[in-house]
Design a protein around this motif. Sequence first.
Motif, mmCIF file in Angstrom:
data_model
loop_
_atom_site.group_PDB
_atom_site.id
_atom_site.type_symbol
_atom_site.label_atom_id
_atom_site.label_comp_id
_atom_site.label_asym_id
_atom_site.label_seq_id
_atom_site.Cartn_x
_atom_site.Cartn_y
_atom_site.Cartn_z
ATOM 1 N N LYS A 71 5.473 9.014 4.342
ATOM 2 C CA LYS A 71 6.425 9.751 5.081
ATOM 3 C C LYS A 71 6.208 9.589 6.442
ATOM 4 C CE LYS A 71 7.906 11.853 1.348
ATOM 5 N NZ LYS A 71 9.055 11.263 0.815
ATOM 6 N N THR A 265 17.895 8.835 1.450
ATOM 7 C CA THR A 265 18.479 9.937 0.661
ATOM 8 C C THR A 265 18.042 11.156 1.703
ATOM 9 O OG1 THR A 265 16.020 10.376 -0.232
ATOM 10 C CG2 THR A 265 18.059 9.237 -1.869
ATOM 11 N N THR A 266 17.337 11.062 2.763
ATOM 12 C CA THR A 266 17.068 11.994 3.866
ATOM 13 C C THR A 266 17.338 11.140 5.036
ATOM 14 O OG1 THR A 266 14.712 11.303 4.225
ATOM 15 C CG2 THR A 266 14.903 12.960 2.643
ATOM 16 N N GLN A 268 15.411 11.393 7.965
ATOM 17 C CA GLN A 268 14.227 11.558 8.771
ATOM 18 C C GLN A 268 14.086 10.059 9.486
ATOM 19 O OE1 GLN A 268 11.376 13.286 5.886
ATOM 20 N NE2 GLN A 268 10.633 14.502 7.499
ATOM 21 N N ARG A 280 15.235 21.811 8.369
ATOM 22 C CA ARG A 280 15.847 20.947 7.196
ATOM 23 C C ARG A 280 15.651 19.524 7.367
ATOM 24 N NH1 ARG A 280 21.806 22.511 8.434
ATOM 25 N NH2 ARG A 280 22.183 21.326 6.480
ATOM 26 N N ASN A 282 13.642 17.611 5.929
ATOM 27 C CA ASN A 282 13.247 17.205 4.433
ATOM 28 C C ASN A 282 14.424 17.235 3.472
ATOM 29 O OD1 ASN A 282 10.645 16.351 5.361
ATOM 30 N ND2 ASN A 282 9.812 18.390 4.855
ATOM 31 N N HIS A 283 15.478 17.909 4.023
ATOM 32 C CA HIS A 283 16.783 17.955 3.035
ATOM 33 C C HIS A 283 17.298 16.952 2.923
ATOM 34 C CE1 HIS A 283 17.048 22.738 3.597
ATOM 35 N NE2 HIS A 283 15.726 22.304 3.501
ATOM 36 N N THR A 284 17.977 16.931 1.716
ATOM 37 C CA THR A 284 19.013 15.440 1.505
ATOM 38 C C THR A 284 19.834 15.147 2.411
ATOM 39 O OG1 THR A 284 20.619 16.605 -0.074
ATOM 40 C CG2 THR A 284 18.408 15.561 -0.947
ATOM 41 N N SER A 285 20.329 13.779 2.812
ATOM 42 C CA SER A 285 21.537 13.491 3.624
ATOM 43 C C SER A 285 22.710 14.549 3.292
ATOM 44 C CB SER A 285 21.687 12.202 3.609
ATOM 45 O OG SER A 285 20.421 11.376 3.858
#
Length: 518
Positions: A71, A265-266, A268, A280, A282-285
Amino acid sequence: MPPKEGMCRTCCRGVYSCHWSRRNDGRRRCTCCWFSAVAMVSLLAASWLYVCMMAFNDRDDFNWKAFESLKRWVNWFMVMVAVYAAIAIYCCLLLLFALFQEAMRDPVDPHCVHKVFLSLAVLLITAGIVGMSCRWADEWHTVYLSLLATGPFLQLGGVVALTVLCGFVFQRFFKAKRAVSKTIIMATFVVLTAAVFLSPLFIKSPCLLEVLPAKPALIGHRGAPMLAPENTMMSFRRSADCGVDTFETDVLISKDGTPFLMHDTTLQRTTDVSEKFPDRANHTSTSFTWMELQSLNAGRWFLKSNPFRTLSLLSERERAAAGNQSIPSLAELLELAKERNASLIFDMKDGDSAGDDTRLVVDTILKSGIRRELVLWLPPKHRAHAQTRGFRQIYSNVSAMLSDGGNLLNLKYNSVSTEELRELKRKNVTVNMWVVNDRWLFSLLWCAGVDSVTTNACHDLQKMDRPDWHLTPSTYRIIWISVDVASLVIMLIVFYMQRRTRERIFCPRDRGTPLLEL
């Protein structure tokens, strides 16, 4: 009193064994064992560094795998290469010291610190080999492809190395006292020499060909990510300026139904979502609305991480533009493709089973007014719906393509052999390969007849008007036979001179008693 030794010899012995004066403790019995051990570890380290350098084309893939686990986006690949390069340099220097020790007739017995470091080097290299085999196994095929590209040069290098080392081998041969030792030394050298000399009979490089195929077309992988932040409008414009005729991207659907361009998919890695929406991050795109996505900066990360170490290629104005990019919608890219008359190939990372995402993407394409033959449909889900709209179908699977009667393939460059590639070409299948960044790999695939490649390095590959090397088989045959013959002649001369020298040192009538002792 023993004669005074030279400074170079004393320093070499001190660095290698930490003994600054000559020892007479009978340790020469271990010479062969330790010299062989140092040579084997050096060869292993150099070979593994070669593997790492050939994997350089896929460094972004390696960094992405590391990012998924840790990460944190760091150029982990270059860290790994730096570590193994230091190991290889250390082992090779130690081997040079060992050769010098042997030439000076000193014991080839390294200090215990060197023994510990050699053991640690073996452990680290073994860990790297196991890790690649478990997590990155397809990279071994990349190594195989690199041998197809470099095989002729490695063979010539091997001939030169054998020629240089033959004097050392013959010296050991004549100094051996037992017939068994002489036989082992000479038989090993002869077998190794024959293998290296005759290896071109088994080298099947695609770059040994009579007629060079046309240069593969270039497809911009997420634009031109070495010159601008990936999947931004600046990136796609820079790729168009490099002469690519197709844009490659990834499409996701926002929470409120807008198709946008994003690989991860994120958010970050490529946006400032951690600053704008810390709760948010770590939330999905796809959990963000289009308005929220537009509020994110998609360029500052590029300036901060410099993922390909190419920021030096950008002017101050271009850097300022790169740092002010936003996430584009699919509609924006379609407008640019229409303007530049470029094709578009894309994958859908999160297509749903009901087909709503496919419907949204198809509707966006139709509303753009782009010519339908410029759209290359790659997502396998709901392909039938896309086929009815007149989009060109491109496949990532050979069997799926054949069952649908298609003729366009999009494959990873190391997923098929050059023989399979030529068989596909004989069937009039158009093949694109991804992701190709390094010149040697592009040259190899060019010679193999690939139609196009997806690349991050369009600015480099655009400049190439021919492969790095290619030869006709007859020309290469003349080169390797000439080099082999020249090497063999030199070896025979060295052997004859060593034999004559040995005969002069030992007087025949005294049955081997050295003249120096008379």
